[in-house]
Motif scaffolding. Sequence first.
Motif, short mmCIF file in Angstrom:
data_model
loop_
_atom_site.label_atom_id
_atom_site.label_comp_id
_atom_site.label_asym_id
_atom_site.label_seq_id
_atom_site.Cartn_x
_atom_site.Cartn_y
_atom_site.Cartn_z
N MET A 1 15.92 -50.89 14.73
CA MET A 1 15.15 -50.93 15.67
C MET A 1 16.16 -51.36 17.19
N ASP A 2 15.82 -50.61 18.11
CA ASP A 2 16.90 -50.47 19.30
C ASP A 2 16.15 -51.36 20.39
N THR A 3 15.40 -52.50 19.92
CA THR A 3 14.68 -53.21 20.98
C THR A 3 15.51 -53.94 21.89
N GLU A 4 16.96 -53.90 21.73
CA GLU A 4 17.80 -54.79 22.64
C GLU A 4 18.26 -53.70 23.92
N LEU A 5 18.03 -52.57 23.83
CA LEU A 5 18.42 -51.49 24.54
C LEU A 5 17.62 -51.82 25.94
N ASP A 6 18.53 -51.68 27.12
CA ASP A 6 18.43 -51.70 28.44
C ASP A 6 17.69 -50.32 28.98
N ARG A 7 16.62 -50.09 28.81
CA ARG A 7 16.23 -48.72 29.36
C ARG A 7 16.20 -48.56 30.86
N ILE A 8 15.51 -49.55 31.60
CA ILE A 8 15.10 -49.42 32.85
C ILE A 8 16.16 -49.18 33.71
N SER A 9 17.50 -49.94 33.50
CA SER A 9 18.73 -49.44 34.51
C SER A 9 18.99 -48.38 34.44
N SER A 10 18.89 -47.57 33.28
CA SER A 10 19.35 -46.31 33.37
C SER A 10 18.56 -45.21 33.86
N LEU A 11 17.54 -45.58 34.25
CA LEU A 11 16.68 -44.49 35.02
C LEU A 11 17.26 -43.81 36.07
N PRO A 12 17.09 -42.79 36.49
CA PRO A 12 17.94 -42.00 37.77
C PRO A 12 17.49 -42.86 39.02
N GLY A 13 18.51 -42.57 39.89
CA GLY A 13 18.53 -43.67 41.07
C GLY A 13 17.31 -43.37 41.89
N HIS A 14 16.75 -42.33 42.04
CA HIS A 14 15.42 -42.00 42.91
C HIS A 14 14.45 -42.78 42.29
N VAL A 15 14.35 -42.59 41.20
CA VAL A 15 13.18 -43.47 40.36
C VAL A 15 13.15 -44.95 40.57
N LEU A 16 14.27 -45.55 40.50
CA LEU A 16 14.50 -46.87 40.82
C LEU A 16 14.12 -47.27 42.11
N ASP A 17 14.69 -46.27 43.07
CA ASP A 17 14.34 -46.77 44.53
C ASP A 17 12.67 -46.26 44.69
N GLN A 18 12.24 -45.84 43.82
CA GLN A 18 10.69 -45.56 44.03
C GLN A 18 10.04 -46.97 43.65
N ILE A 19 10.68 -47.35 42.50
CA ILE A 19 9.90 -48.54 41.94
C ILE A 19 9.99 -49.93 42.65
N LEU A 20 11.18 -49.82 43.22
CA LEU A 20 11.60 -50.83 44.16
C LEU A 20 10.81 -50.45 45.57
N SER A 21 10.69 -49.58 45.73
CA SER A 21 9.71 -49.31 47.19
C SER A 21 8.06 -49.78 46.89
N VAL A 22 7.82 -49.57 45.79
CA VAL A 22 6.40 -50.05 45.57
C VAL A 22 6.07 -51.50 45.33
N LEU A 23 7.28 -51.94 45.12
CA LEU A 23 7.36 -53.66 45.09
C LEU A 23 7.08 -54.32 46.25
N PRO A 24 6.36 -55.38 46.18
CA PRO A 24 6.34 -56.07 47.61
C PRO A 24 7.85 -56.50 47.73
N ILE A 25 8.29 -56.74 49.38
CA ILE A 25 9.61 -56.79 49.57
C ILE A 25 10.23 -57.99 48.79
N ARG A 26 9.24 -59.07 48.68
CA ARG A 26 10.03 -60.36 48.17
C ARG A 26 10.68 -59.99 46.70
N ASP A 27 9.58 -59.38 46.16
CA ASP A 27 9.82 -59.05 44.58
C ASP A 27 11.05 -58.06 44.58
N ALA A 28 11.15 -57.08 45.57
CA ALA A 28 12.31 -56.24 45.51
C ALA A 28 13.54 -56.74 45.94
N VAL A 29 13.47 -57.90 46.61
CA VAL A 29 14.78 -58.60 47.03
C VAL A 29 15.17 -59.45 45.70
N ARG A 30 14.07 -59.85 45.04
CA ARG A 30 14.49 -60.86 43.81
C ARG A 30 15.19 -59.94 42.67
#
Lengths: 413, 356
Positions: A1-30
Amino acid sequence: MDTELDRISSLPGHVLDQILSVLPIRDAVRTSALSRKWRYKWSQIPHLVFDTQCASITSQDQTIVKNELVNIIDSVLLLHNGPIYKFKLSHRDLLGVSDIDRWILHLSRGSTKEFVLEIWKGQRYKLPSCLFSFENLTHLELFNCLLKPPSAFKGFRNLKSLDLQHVTLAQEVFENLISSCALLERLTLMNFDGFTHLKINAPNLQFFDIGGIFDDVSFENTSLLTLVSIGLYANVRNVSHGSSSKFLRFFVNLPHIRRLEIQSYFIKYLALSKVPSRLPKPCMDLNYISIRINFNDFEENSAALCILKSCPNLQEIEMLGRPEEQADEEPQTGFWGDDQWKCLFGQLRLVKMVGISGIRSELDCIKFLLSNSPVLEQMTVKPASIEGGWELVKELLRFRRASIQAEVIYLEP
Amino acid sequence: MSEVDMAVIKPEMMKSYIWIQTTDGAIQQVEQEVAMFCPMICQEVIQKGMGSSKNCAISLPQRVSPAMLSLILDYCRFHQVAGRSNKERKSFDEKFVRMDTKRLCELTSAADSLQLKPLVDLTSRALARIIEGKTPEEIREIFHLPDDLTEEEKLEPLKNTTDDPRIRLLNRLYAKKRKELKEREKLKDVDTEEEHVDDRSVDDLLSFINGGDGDSKGIKTSKNKKKHKKRKDLQKCAPSNEAFEMHKKESNAASSLCHNAEVDHELQSSLSEKLKLQDAAGEIFAPTVEFDDVDIDDEIDPALKEEIDRNSSAQNGIFDGCNCFRLFWRIATTTWDRGKEWKKQMIAISGHDLHL
């Protein structure tokens, strides 16, 4: 069971940008406190949006909220590291003029492409002159602002979309702005003051949407314009008939128009000039038209009829009555019902009649449309009030329909 | 029948399929209209002519596992039908993204490699919703992120300033002051003598500066000393004096203004304007204005002092300190005003000049 894998950080840059852009600013900075990989990810998001949801400030006191917001924006701008392509500021409690000046100055040193500023309350905010030095601006949206560019202002060379609502600017400023932004494709103007003559000289304009009080509107060099929506919010009364070619000129400069919305009192403005029975050149591309009309006014009816007759390829028509006015005037009879107004709507599929009070002129118009549209699929009739509804339905039942499939639907008021 | 003809395929003809090979080597058939919803597959078919038979099956990118493929195809199968209403689509989307975060991340990755933007948007928003409102520890827990930052780095830059004890204090002060101004305005017709109003407020001021507890008497004296010290320091620089003068005029003017809450905004914004002027001259941040943290800390519960020191030394928030600075400036000027009045009072009461 690979439950310890960090999957989100390895998403491509533009996808992470998108996720961060959708977050309210304070959460993004956090997210900078999450892990090593995330430490500076937020600081490169190209979109910064500061609105009422950007940070949950738990306080009822307006001043505290405002100070908090100013603090947040200052910190974010300072900690941000990278180009800011989109900046939006639209917060209910923001009133600090000097703060906004400061932020615009900061942005003017970068390459902002989209700038949205909405001042929710208070006086018109006078934009600082550094705003007019945004070289890369492609979209500008302002609400409740005052524009006074410096005399050296040569326009936004890259501006494609302009949205001004509740703004004040002088006549020359407006004209210069429009004519100097050669790439302008979309223009929205709502509730403006400081200028009353709208001379639109924009070779690339495709979308034009205005609503306000003005004296005249004229298009020049606008052959690409396909969507026009004009609302004149003040009733024009007895203006001199000097310029009788307003009506003709309006349509001459819109040769490829596809959607036309004539709202509020604009048809009256058009009707003030001499209206021919038909336009010299038909509007072949027009497939949608919406007209708000006083069915009891002879001039308005003539104008509407002229337009309808000159658009053979109409697919959808919407006509909205002005029941408050219609009650006062003398009823018009025999206008639309006149047999000589024979016309063929070969492509008309949908008709919407709204605000119908059952007067003779309206019924004639409905009859006219029904008998001249062989491929009509649906007509909806929405009355202005419950009174006289039954009479209206009785009349509607009688009308002959040129199209076998036509449904006439009576909607609740 | 080549794939180029697909543009003119009539519905009466047999359903056509596209051959796809997943990462585990298995080859399967997928209905054409469903598969073509994915731009990447669309490209392969049109530009390279792949997918028409078992031999030239389109091989999917690494990030698309068989399980993810079947999910994506479900999504495509639903959305490629033209007649669905927006409401239906939205409701489907909402149900679709209800899955554990692990699968959600995988799905995002797979959708991105197939260039299926609507699905990427949907899953990104779902991930953002998971992150929103949670503390860093919680987020690390959910996504199994490594905890590899130092204590200093973990401090969030935009700490909620209303939680900061110093700011809470100031906010209380402001709230009280605003209330005062309101009351003053009400009493305007009755009694406009500032001193009477000040009398009450000085005690209030002292008591809540101390956090509403602690004995006022002992601390009073030390406070006066500090005030005096500040006065001396500030007298050294002329521009700062100006600020006092201007401020005094402001507060006098403010009391005679006939608006209620508006006063506070005007007062504050005009104050900030004046402070801005000073900023421009760089005087506030000049060392001549002595404004040690030490002074301020003594007015706060010593238990908090430690925490504050720790925080201020590890400041990530740049403006946190400077903002406090400015806010304290305002407090000082406010209390300075009162202090003078208070001193007058004390002289009157005690009958001799208090040497402070």
